[in-house]
Every structure is written in C-alpha cells, then in structure tokens.
Design a protein around this motif. Structure first.
Motif, short mmCIF file in Angstrom:
data_model
loop_
_atom_site.label_atom_id
_atom_site.label_comp_id
_atom_site.label_asym_id
_atom_site.label_seq_id
_atom_site.Cartn_x
_atom_site.Cartn_y
_atom_site.Cartn_z
N GLN A 13 33.01 47.78 36.79
CA GLN A 13 33.14 48.72 37.62
C GLN A 13 34.73 48.75 38.29
N MET A 16 39.49 48.93 35.25
CA MET A 16 39.29 49.15 33.76
C MET A 16 38.02 49.87 33.63
N ASN A 84 38.28 37.90 32.79
CA ASN A 84 38.45 37.28 31.50
C ASN A 84 37.33 36.11 31.24
N HIS A 87 34.24 37.38 29.14
CA HIS A 87 34.56 38.24 27.89
C HIS A 87 33.73 37.66 26.83
N LYS A 105 41.53 43.21 27.04
CA LYS A 105 42.36 41.89 26.62
C LYS A 105 42.61 41.03 27.91
N TRP A 174 40.37 37.39 41.37
CA TRP A 174 40.10 36.60 40.14
C TRP A 174 41.22 36.36 39.41
N1 LIG Z 1 44.15 47.13 29.12
C1 LIG Z 1 44.94 47.26 30.23
O1 LIG Z 1 45.82 47.81 30.42
C2 LIG Z 1 44.19 46.46 31.27
C3 LIG Z 1 44.47 46.50 32.76
C4 LIG Z 1 43.88 45.82 33.71
C5 LIG Z 1 42.98 45.16 33.35
N2 LIG Z 1 42.56 44.70 32.27
C6 LIG Z 1 41.55 43.80 31.81
O2 LIG Z 1 40.27 44.59 32.08
C7 LIG Z 1 39.49 43.40 32.61
C8 LIG Z 1 38.96 43.70 33.78
O3 LIG Z 1 39.91 43.83 34.84
P1 LIG Z 1 39.94 45.03 36.04
O4 LIG Z 1 41.55 45.05 36.36
O5 LIG Z 1 39.27 46.01 35.98
O6 LIG Z 1 39.24 43.94 37.17
P2 LIG Z 1 38.50 44.54 38.54
O7 LIG Z 1 38.50 43.27 39.28
O8 LIG Z 1 39.11 45.81 39.20
O9 LIG Z 1 37.19 44.68 37.99
C9 LIG Z 1 36.29 43.82 37.43
C10 LIG Z 1 34.75 44.31 37.55
O10 LIG Z 1 34.03 43.33 36.91
C11 LIG Z 1 32.71 43.14 37.77
N3 LIG Z 1 32.01 41.77 37.38
C12 LIG Z 1 32.44 40.91 37.34
N4 LIG Z 1 31.51 39.72 37.31
C13 LIG Z 1 30.59 40.37 36.73
C14 LIG Z 1 29.38 40.19 36.09
N5 LIG Z 1 28.95 38.97 35.99
N6 LIG Z 1 28.64 41.01 35.52
C15 LIG Z 1 28.91 42.39 35.51
N7 LIG Z 1 30.05 42.95 36.35
C16 LIG Z 1 30.81 42.04 36.62
C17 LIG Z 1 32.95 43.57 39.09
O11 LIG Z 1 31.89 44.09 39.79
C18 LIG Z 1 34.22 44.52 38.94
O12 LIG Z 1 33.82 45.77 38.98
C19 LIG Z 1 40.00 41.91 32.71
O13 LIG Z 1 39.78 41.62 31.25
C20 LIG Z 1 41.79 42.39 32.54
O14 LIG Z 1 42.49 41.57 31.94
C21 LIG Z 1 43.22 45.42 31.10
#
Ligand SMILES: NC(=O)c1ccc[n+]([C@@H]2O[C@H](COP(=O)([O-])OP(=O)(O)OC[C@H]3O[C@@H](n4cnc5c(N)ncnc54)[C@H](O)[C@@H]3O)[C@@H](O)[C@H]2O)c1
Length: 358
Positions: A13, A16, A84, A87, A105, A174
């Motif tokens: 949430q 991404m 990550n 995943h 990713k 993280w």
């Molecule tokens: N494609 C892209 O350009 C891009 C950009 C940013 C991040 N990402 C990737 O997306 C993924 C998430 O990154 P982000 O920036 O959204 O991080 P973020 O910290 O904004 O969000 C991570 C989310 O994961 C949730 N979470 C953590 N542990 C959990 C669990 N055990 N069960 C359920 N939910 C859980 C958290 O509540 C949080 O909402 C990463 O793998 C990152 O590398 C990709």
C-alpha cells in the motif's frame, strides 16, 4: 469483447501500491480490455491508512496478512508490491495456488530465489514491473535499433541518479537495510538500468564494478558503478547513485552506433534525441523528437510517469487474452538478477566477473 472477470489482490500500500492501484483503475479506460478488472483486496501493514487508501482507489476489501489473501479461490491475480525480501515468499505462494503473478522489481534479493520464482511460473503469464520499457521514447529507441538506424553498436551508457541518500533528516527505511532490500541502489535503481540495457542492447557477458557506501552505519551500496561488455561486441557503463546532488530521478541512457546515436532522460520522458550519422555532414545534429504516443491521447499530448504502469498492465492483459507470453516476465527479471549478482561479486572481488547465463 467479452468481459471475463479478473479479481486482483494487491499486496503493498506504499508508493507502488498507489502506482499500481492507479493502473488497475485506468487500464480499462485506455486499453480495449477483454477483462473486467476487479480491485478485490488491498493488503498492507499500516492499518491506520489502509481503509482510506482502499476507499480512495476503489478496493473492495482490505487485509493485513498476505497469507490470508494469496490462496483465496476468489482471487485470480496477485500483485506483489512490498519490500524486496518478501517478493519470493509471496510470489511463490501465489504461483503455487495457480494465480497469475505480477511482481515488482528487483524480482528477488538473490539469484536462487529469482530462479525459483521464474521456475514456478514458466510457461504461464507473468509480469515484472520494469515499467520504463513502456516509455514511448524507449519503444522508439528499440524501433530505431531494429530498423538499423543506429548501425553496429559501440557504446551503451546507462545512468540512474538520485540524491536522497545525502539527506540526514530522512528517517531510515527498508531501502537502506540490507535484510529487507537485499542491496542498495544495485537492486533498487540499477536494476532498471540493467533491464533497459538488456532490452535495448542485448545480453551483458562481463562486468567490473565498484560500489560505495557513503553513510556510516549503512549496510547497502549508496552508489554502484559498472563497466560492462555486451555479447554484441559493444561496451558500456552503468551508474546508479543516491548521492547525485541535484538529481531527483534521472534515469537516462545513450547509445552510440556506426550509423547514429540516441539519448534519453526520464526528466524529459516525452522526448528522444536521435543523431543520424548518415545525413550530409553539414546537416548532422541531434534531433529532439517529441515522441508520438497515441494509445492514450492524440499525438503530442504528453504523458507522465503513471502512464508507464498503465501501459505495462494494459499490454500484459492484452497478451494474456491472446495467449502470448509477455515481456518483461519473470525470466527476463531473472536475467537482470544474474547481472546484478555478477556486479555485486565484482564489487566485492574488485575484478572482472562473467555473467552467468540463465
Ligand atoms: N517499478 C518502479 O519503478 C518502482 C519504484 C519504486 C519501488 N519499486 C519496488 O516496489 C516495491 C515496493 O516499494 P515501495 O516504494 O512501494 O515501498 P513502500 O515502502 O512505499 O511500500 C511498501 C509497502 O509494503 C507494505 N508491507 C510491508 N511488509 C508487508 C507485509 N508483510 N505484508 C503486506 N504488506 C507489507 C507496507 O505496508 C508498505 O505499504 C519494492 O520492491 C521496490 O523495489 C518499484
């Protein structure tokens, strides 16, 4: 078109979570989809904000435990958008339950996990959100390469520059913790550069890397610099850092070939610069092309970051309907992971490292 239902569970949430929610919301507005996308469950750990986010983006239910979601019979698609290190476990559970799995990713934090994930979905549709492949200027670059307009490739130069690592007021998260992120810029942003390099210039055979951690107490790379040899005979450099003061999110590349060159930067994502070395010398100059992208609006009506996610999802769903495999899939992301592993090994050994083939 018929409207089969596809009921989606999105795990994550955060940043991404928002980008993907928007894609699920918008894909059917722009792509003639043969599916009714149902935003069934939004799963996250922040209970205080989860309900509000679900209401804002039209998710029917919320959950805080991904295990209670990924095997549910009323879920068809599981989308993994969490830190990550989670995943592999989530994607493997979803794949084992027969779901269509989409994953952010880098695919995993190790080649072993990435391989298990790719094995689990091979022959079935899967997608990894290397969303920058869906920038129209990147697609035009690929077209120019395939049309021979760049000739034989000499140099590939990929940069992914951010500055936020050098902000002492930013709370630790993280992304700077090896246990959760696996690596620093290597998996976070150099993974995008590696994916684009493989997509545009083909396999990388050998790398030599230097990694640096600037912040004391941090256990991940803040910067990674790479020399690379490509299988097609060209050579390249890849650079990613969170210490490029002045750069917010500068994802860019250049290619130089015997007949021409291109350069692209996400800071101006509707444009591709193209140099045609076959033109008469006095006329030679980089052309700054406003790339026509007509899947969304009429030509010249520019697009943004969010469209890359909408386009990735829309194209994935159209491939799914046609029964075709989509790229980038888990196997493509495994190839990226193999390059990332070779870079990490090279950074440790301070020597050249051969990239293992899939
Ligand atoms: N494609 C892209 O350009 C891009 C950009 C940013 C991040 N990402 C990737 O997306 C993924 C998430 O990154 P982000 O920036 O959204 O991080 P973020 O910290 O904004 O969000 C991570 C989310 O994961 C949730 N979470 C953590 N542990 C959990 C669990 N055990 N069960 C359920 N939910 C859980 C958290 O509540 C949080 O909402 C990463 O793998 C990152 O590398 C990709």
């Amino acid at each position: 078109m018929s409207t089969n239902r596809l009921r989606v569970a999105l795990i994550g949430q955060g940043f991404m979570g928002k980008a993907h929610s928007n894609a699920y919301h918008q894909a059917g507005h722009f792509f003639d989809l043969p599916y009714e996308l149902e935003r069934e469950v939004l799963c996250g750990r922040n209970e205080a904000t989860l309900g509000g986010m679900a209401a804002r983006w039209g998710w029917r239910e919320t959950a805080t435990d991904w295990r209670s979601v990924v095997e549910r019979p009323d879920i068809d698609v599981v989308d993994v958008a969490v830190p990550n290190h989670l995943h592999a476990e989530i994607a493997l559970a979803a794949a084992g339950a027969g779901k269509i799995v989409l994953c952010e990713k880098p695919l995993a934090t190790s080649v072993e996990d990435a391989r298990r994930m790719a094995d689990a979905v091979r022959g079935r549709p899967s997608m990894v959100w290397f969303n920058y492949r869906r920038v129209a200027a990147v697609e035009l670059t690929r077209q120019l390469i395939y049309d021979g307009r760049l000739g034989d490739p000499f140099h590939y130069r990929g940069l992914y520059l951010q500055e936020w690592g050098n902000d002492p007021t930013r709370p630790p998260g993280w992304k700077t913790d090896a246990a959760q992120a696996g690596s620093g810029v290597l998996g976070d942003i150099l993974s995008h550069s590696v994916d684009l390099a493989l997509y545009l210039n083909g396999p990388i055979s050998e790398v030599c890397a230097m990694q640096q951690t600037f912040a004391s107490g941090r256990d991940v790379d803040d910067a990674t610099l790479v020399l690379a040899r490509f299988a097609n005979g060209s050579i390249g450099t890849l650079e990613a850092t969170r210490y490029a003061t002045g750069a917010k999110n500068r994802n860019s590349y250049e290619l130089h070939g015997s007949r021409g060159a291109v350069r692209f930067s996400l800071e101006d994502l509707n444009r591709l610069e193209f140099f045609d070395a076959t033109e008469a010398k006095p006329l030679q100059a980089y052309r700054n092309i406003l790339v026509n992208e007509t899947r969304f609006w009429k030509p010249g009506h520019i697009l943004g970051y969010e469209h890359t996610f909408i386009a990735a999802l829309g194209e994935f769903l159209l491939s799914l309907h046609r029964g075709e495999l989509f790229h980038p899939d888990f196997d493509d992301a495994l190839r990226v992971q193999l390059v990332l592993e070779a870079i990490a090994k090279s950074g440790n050994s301070r020597g050249w490292q051969t990239v293992e083939l899939k």
